[in-house]
Design a protein around this motif. Sequence first.
Motif, short mmCIF file in Angstrom:
data_model
loop_
_atom_site.label_atom_id
_atom_site.label_comp_id
_atom_site.label_asym_id
_atom_site.label_seq_id
_atom_site.Cartn_x
_atom_site.Cartn_y
_atom_site.Cartn_z
N ASP A 81 1.28 -1.17 -0.09
CA ASP A 81 -0.32 0.11 0.09
C ASP A 81 0.78 0.99 0.33
OD1 ASP A 81 -2.55 -0.91 -0.26
OD2 ASP A 81 -2.84 -0.65 2.05
N GLU A 82 1.94 1.29 0.88
CA GLU A 82 2.83 2.16 1.09
C GLU A 82 3.66 2.34 -0.08
OE1 GLU A 82 4.14 2.66 4.85
OE2 GLU A 82 1.99 2.97 5.59
N ALA A 83 4.25 1.60 -0.87
CA ALA A 83 5.14 1.56 -2.61
C ALA A 83 4.78 2.92 -2.96
CB ALA A 83 5.28 0.21 -2.98
N ASP A 84 5.84 3.36 -3.84
CA ASP A 84 5.77 3.76 -5.02
C ASP A 84 6.62 3.35 -5.93
OD1 ASP A 84 4.77 7.19 -4.01
OD2 ASP A 84 6.60 6.20 -2.90
N LEU A 85 7.29 2.25 -5.72
CA LEU A 85 7.82 1.89 -6.75
C LEU A 85 8.21 -0.26 -6.67
CD1 LEU A 85 9.89 2.99 -9.49
CD2 LEU A 85 10.83 1.45 -8.07
N ILE A 86 8.25 -1.03 -6.90
CA ILE A 86 8.67 -1.83 -6.74
C ILE A 86 9.72 -2.50 -7.64
CG2 ILE A 86 8.60 -4.64 -6.29
CD1 ILE A 86 5.69 -3.96 -5.81
N ILE A 87 11.27 -2.17 -6.77
CA ILE A 87 12.62 -2.60 -8.57
C ILE A 87 13.02 -4.29 -8.06
CG2 ILE A 87 13.68 -1.46 -7.18
CD1 ILE A 87 14.70 -2.28 -9.46
N VAL A 88 12.91 -5.07 -8.41
CA VAL A 88 13.08 -6.04 -8.32
C VAL A 88 14.74 -6.54 -8.80
CG1 VAL A 88 13.25 -8.94 -8.30
CG2 VAL A 88 11.05 -7.55 -8.10
N ALA A 89 15.87 -6.89 -8.00
CA ALA A 89 17.21 -6.93 -8.88
C ALA A 89 18.27 -7.44 -7.52
CB ALA A 89 17.94 -5.25 -8.38
N PRO A 90 18.44 -8.65 -7.88
CA PRO A 90 18.32 -9.28 -9.26
C PRO A 90 17.51 -9.78 -8.61
CG PRO A 90 19.78 -10.25 -7.73
CD PRO A 90 19.82 -9.64 -6.67
N ALA A 91 16.73 -10.37 -10.54
CA ALA A 91 15.60 -10.54 -10.61
C ALA A 91 15.93 -12.76 -10.85
CB ALA A 91 14.45 -9.91 -11.50
N THR A 92 15.89 -13.07 -11.25
CA THR A 92 16.32 -14.65 -10.75
C THR A 92 15.38 -14.72 -12.26
OG1 THR A 92 15.66 -15.43 -9.53
CG2 THR A 92 17.51 -15.12 -9.00
N ALA A 93 15.81 -16.03 -12.96
CA ALA A 93 14.51 -16.44 -13.93
C ALA A 93 13.66 -17.02 -12.88
CB ALA A 93 15.30 -17.46 -14.09
N ASN A 94 13.53 -17.64 -11.84
CA ASN A 94 12.71 -18.44 -11.62
C ASN A 94 11.57 -17.14 -10.85
OD1 ASN A 94 11.25 -20.32 -9.29
ND2 ASN A 94 11.93 -19.22 -7.54
N THR A 95 12.55 -15.97 -10.00
CA THR A 95 11.25 -15.12 -9.59
C THR A 95 10.84 -13.97 -10.80
OG1 THR A 95 12.25 -15.00 -7.44
CG2 THR A 95 11.23 -12.77 -8.70
N ILE A 96 11.01 -14.17 -12.09
CA ILE A 96 10.41 -13.60 -13.22
C ILE A 96 9.36 -14.45 -13.95
CG2 ILE A 96 10.43 -13.04 -15.56
CD1 ILE A 96 14.27 -12.47 -14.82
N ALA A 97 9.19 -15.81 -13.89
CA ALA A 97 8.27 -16.34 -14.06
C ALA A 97 7.24 -16.23 -12.74
CB ALA A 97 9.03 -17.81 -14.01
N LYS A 98 7.79 -16.18 -11.84
CA LYS A 98 6.93 -16.48 -10.95
C LYS A 98 5.61 -14.97 -10.54
CE LYS A 98 9.16 -17.86 -6.64
NZ LYS A 98 9.00 -17.73 -5.14
N LEU A 99 6.58 -13.84 -11.30
CA LEU A 99 5.72 -12.57 -11.34
C LEU A 99 5.19 -12.17 -12.47
CD1 LEU A 99 9.45 -10.13 -10.43
CD2 LEU A 99 7.31 -10.79 -9.19
N ALA A 100 5.77 -13.03 -13.80
CA ALA A 100 4.47 -12.99 -14.78
C ALA A 100 3.62 -13.88 -14.79
CB ALA A 100 5.48 -13.89 -15.94
N PHE A 101 3.51 -15.06 -14.10
CA PHE A 101 2.76 -15.97 -13.63
C PHE A 101 1.67 -15.69 -12.78
CE2 PHE A 101 4.52 -18.13 -16.73
CZ PHE A 101 3.81 -18.62 -17.48
N GLY A 102 1.81 -14.49 -11.59
CA GLY A 102 1.50 -14.00 -10.58
C GLY A 102 1.06 -14.77 -9.59
N MET A 103 2.05 -15.13 -9.00
CA MET A 103 2.62 -16.04 -7.96
C MET A 103 2.22 -15.95 -6.85
SD MET A 103 4.55 -19.82 -9.47
CE MET A 103 4.17 -20.31 -8.25
N ALA A 104 2.64 -16.19 -5.87
CA ALA A 104 2.15 -15.81 -4.36
C ALA A 104 2.72 -16.56 -3.14
CB ALA A 104 0.50 -14.73 -4.53
N ASP A 105 3.92 -17.14 -3.68
CA ASP A 105 3.86 -18.41 -2.46
C ASP A 105 5.66 -17.28 -1.99
OD1 ASP A 105 6.41 -18.23 -5.04
OD2 ASP A 105 6.34 -20.22 -4.45
#
Length: 404
Positions: A81-105
């Motif tokens: 709620d409070e975030a102005d921006l989310i930066i993912v660094a480093p973003a691994t292949a696994n995390t990128i896949a999870k973000l793309a698929f909308g996973m929430a684990d």
Amino acid sequence: MSNLPGKRIVLGVSGGIAAYKAVDLASKLVQAGATVNVIMTRSATEFIMPLSFEAITKHPVHVDVFEGWSEDAKGHITLADEADLIIVAPATANTIAKLAFGMADDMLTVTHLSATPRGVPLVIAPAMEHHMYIHPATQANLETLRSRGAWIVGPEHGHLASGAVGTGRLSSPDRIVGAIRQALGAGGPLMDRHIVISAGATRESIDPIRILTNRSTGKMGYAIAQAAIDAGAQVTLISTPTNLPEVAGATHVAVESAIELRDAVQNTAVGADVLVMAAAVADYRPVEVATDKIKKTDDDLAIQLTRNPDILATVETPGTLRVGFAAETRDHQEHALGKLERKNLDIIIANDARQAMGSDDNEVALYYRDGRVDTLSLVSKTEVAAQIVERIVEILSLRSMTSS
Ligand code: C5P
């Protein structure tokens, strides 16, 4: 001076060898005035201790999605709620896949799902083995995120942890900060405005080795380009060679001579909303450029010079807001006002050439077409740039009010 002070940034760190570089990124963001809340994936904690981020950000690091529930029953929702921006660094292949698929684990993916529907910008800095990066699955996932409006920065080509050389290195913290500023600026007061900026000292060839140039470093033009990106503009930065890092988000056009610069301005500025000529253009160039190195013979050597075209005075840009600079060593006001007229400018920024060239600080006066004058005592070039961009915003909005 940037668009970072006061911003709340969620820094997601996933489990790659580049995780240690995220500490430097967190430090740069904190130094720039942002509040940084770090979320680490469980595997990121195998590479680096949460304590490193806590020491830098002065905030607890979040790893476990269930933490904090007992206190306010909101957990991750507060961060999102409070975030102005989310930066993912480093973003691994696994995390990128999870973000793309909308996973929430885990805490990072849960926060992402909670924040992005609110329009919180998402910046992703991938870092992984080259083969994982080029895999069609990773490429498709990145494309999915891009199509949803995520900003992807990097990865870069270079040495990878495996010892191989390829594309997969995390972008430098400076580049990532640049991408964050671009993402935060999007939708700002210069949204949909195209600004063409020239920067640096032109170089006129004498022979294949020697050049005629001047002491300009390009800092002023680059600072204006960054300030315009912070305000959401689409920026074309026409630059001679400098020692400055590229401005993230700007389209860079490389030139050397005044003639090349004129052609680039002609090609890009016609139809642009704003043209800022911050380049220090050589008034003269050698009549002939020797094809071979000029050998020493006599004690004296005469090189005949010819006038370069005056770019501002000759390139017509109807409807474009035109900004020029006057670097003088004397009679600043008189010269500046003459140039304002001759070069058909809306604003001319006068400074002392001895003080301005190469220095980080600048004492300037801004003369406007309507006769107004603004003086700024010794301030940094980034502050001068922010002021110039503010004036540009004002003039453009006045213009669109009167034309509507
Ligand atoms: O005439 P002077 O070089 O002092 O004018 C400075 C301003 O004009 C700067 O904005 C510079 O970028 C621009 N200029 C130009 N073409 C030249 C010389 C300067 O557009 N040949």
